[in-house]
Write an enzyme that holds these catalytic residues in place. Sequence first.
Site, mmCIF file in Angstrom:
data_model
loop_
_atom_site.group_PDB
_atom_site.id
_atom_site.type_symbol
_atom_site.label_atom_id
_atom_site.label_comp_id
_atom_site.label_asym_id
_atom_site.label_seq_id
_atom_site.Cartn_x
_atom_site.Cartn_y
_atom_site.Cartn_z
ATOM 1 C CG ASP A 308 -2.187 0.796 1.007
ATOM 2 O OD1 ASP A 308 -3.235 0.479 1.600
ATOM 3 O OD2 ASP A 308 -2.126 1.755 0.204
ATOM 4 C CD GLU A 514 -6.794 5.459 2.937
ATOM 5 O OE1 GLU A 514 -6.533 5.912 1.813
ATOM 6 O OE2 GLU A 514 -5.931 4.937 3.667
HETATM 7 C C1 GLC Z 1 -4.391 4.253 0.001
HETATM 8 C C2 GLC Z 1 -5.274 3.048 0.241
HETATM 9 C C3 GLC Z 1 -5.311 2.079 -0.908
HETATM 10 C C4 GLC Z 1 -5.073 2.803 -2.216
HETATM 11 C C5 GLC Z 1 -3.667 3.394 -2.179
HETATM 12 C C6 GLC Z 1 -3.359 4.203 -3.446
HETATM 13 O O1 GLC Z 1 -3.773 4.643 1.188
HETATM 14 O O2 GLC Z 1 -5.054 2.310 1.423
HETATM 15 O O3 GLC Z 1 -6.587 1.422 -0.884
HETATM 16 O O4 GLC Z 1 -5.210 1.910 -3.304
HETATM 17 O O5 GLC Z 1 -3.442 4.198 -1.038
HETATM 18 O O6 GLC Z 1 -4.166 5.349 -3.493
#
Ligand code: GLC
Length: 657
Positions: A308, A514
């Site tokens: 991530d 988030e």
């Molecule tokens: C974010 C998320 C993830 C996403 C990534 C790219 O923090 O946790 O779901 O795909 O970053 O944006």
Amino acid sequence: MSRLVILLVVNIVLVCCSRTSAQTENALYKDPNQSPAARVKDLLGRMTLEEKIGQMTQIDRTMATPEVMKTYSIGSVLSGGGSTPLPQATAQDWMNMVDGFQKSALTNRLGIPMIYGIDAVHGHNNVYNATIFPHNVGLGATRDPDLVKRIGVATALEVRATGIQYTFAPCIAVCRDPRWGRCYESYSEDHKIVQEMTEIIYGLQGEPPASRKGIPYVGGKDKVAACAKHFVGDGGTTRGVNENNTLTDMHGLLSIHMPAYSDSIIKGVSTVMVSYSSWNGVKMHANRDLITGFLKNTLKFKGFVISDWQGIDRITSPPGANYTFSVLEGIQAGIDMVMVPYSFKDFIDDLTNLVKNNYIPMERIDDAVSRILLVKFTMGLFETPFGDPSLANELGSEAHRDLAREAVRKSLVLLKNSKPGEAPVLPLQKKVQKILVAGDYADNLGYQCGGWTINWQGFTDNKSTRGTTILNAIKSAVDPSTEVVFQGNPPADFVKSNNFDYAIVVVGEPPYAETAGDSETLTLADPGPTVINNVCGAVQCVVIIISGRPLVIEPYMNTIHALVAAWLPGTEGQGVADVLFGDHEFTGKLARTWFKTVDQLPLNSEDSHYDPLFPLGFGLKTVSLVTRSVSVAADRGPCILMIIFSLFISLYLKVAM
Ligand code: GLC
């Protein structure tokens, strides 16, 4: 140095360069008739350690200068939430940007194309004018895997319309506690529903032939690589605290949070993203047993595992405290591509040193790069590295908006339709004197789209993208003679003194993404409760909740005549009006338990003590106007026949006598 020597050196250099290009000109990996596996093996054998590590590096688009792309052989670039080339960028603007990165990438020695990733998680949601579909919590309520597959098809077309080849979707989290700020990204608390919804992978990537089940598959330039996320147990953290700890035994992990990964792998998902969360105290980004041991070795996942955003940084506390350690742990755990996204020089330097000093074996690097190259060869990226401008009109097309409207209709859940002893409220009549639409959530495109739309945290206006608010949908659905009055927060005496035939009250919670969405209270945003009490205390009302999850509604239940969960419907608000006024029936069923109070949480359907306000699977039905008219005729049919028969008899007797 004499001229002769200089000439000699120059000639050697020229011969080497020409040999390199000659060497690769007819190289096996450049032959599309060769198998992806053969092409991977050939190309891998030609790559330096630096080129291999470059392929494992994903950087933010703001770092991707032509020099960086070429110098480091960068394998992937991304847009984080809301990261666009310019405000209200067109499909062509996006394609120009992505193709620009690609041109730079292809100048690397072996001509390996980069892959561009973005979060197209409910349509191509970063992009102005894209079709925004209901978030997953609403799609779970449809119980319609075919619909979700069709949404995947449409989303892939809109992503490719911008020249992008990879989406970080679907999120297959099994959200077990609605206090989690990402619960709306989860299809359901029930893993079986989440498993069904992995059909979207077929829509996004295409459906592989039976002979190719279980291996990464992307079938054509109108399809995109997908990403099952976040591996594993992201939806099971204690009290729903985002990125926190999932405390459960192996049975709990495998029976609730893992099944949808098996379905995703069988359906050919190309990538899997690791969760920020921990399992029993072990950071998932450092969990070799689960990433390598289980996902790769037991489930036989052959695509690539991506971290991530700064996911390896968060292995340590505070994040980045020991980046070299984070790189070591993350790569050794089995992560193949790292979403760095900014400190790529540190990442590349650290990883290079860790390999050269034998902390990380070359086999691990080769495994990672082989997986990345397998996906790139499989999806035809070497043959078609650039976007197709002919797809531009797919972005926000009417056909996709109609599909989204269908999804909205099917996602709505009717929780209450009358007070005891009173007639059903829904479907509403289109032709009446005057109706009230109350609550700011009725007239806010941003609220109804939710987080991960245009901006990472969403927006709160009606102009950041193109769509139809619930208010405008109501106005276009009712009879032209019906007066529609809109008030954000009407006083009770205003409602009483206006003699409305009925009221539609739209309340909920503002957009979030988030951790910003984590909530211990799960209350309606003010002045929602006041609007409900002032309006529903004075006139017959239907309350519509715009939310990413169940919210506290029990205290108002006696005041409310009818109640609809609309979740986060996206841009096509007409879908709400379609069922409110009976053009379509309510068919949605809760994909999540609706609790009475937050003190009950977590509360899931299989709990021994299960006392919800509305249980998993609950949803009232209505009869559409069409169905109703047909059924009325059928009901009255026999007596109409009796009348005709008795007329016939009396006529016969008259004649006969
Ligand atoms: C974010 C998320 C993830 C996403 C990534 C790219 O923090 O946790 O779901 O795909 O970053 O944006």
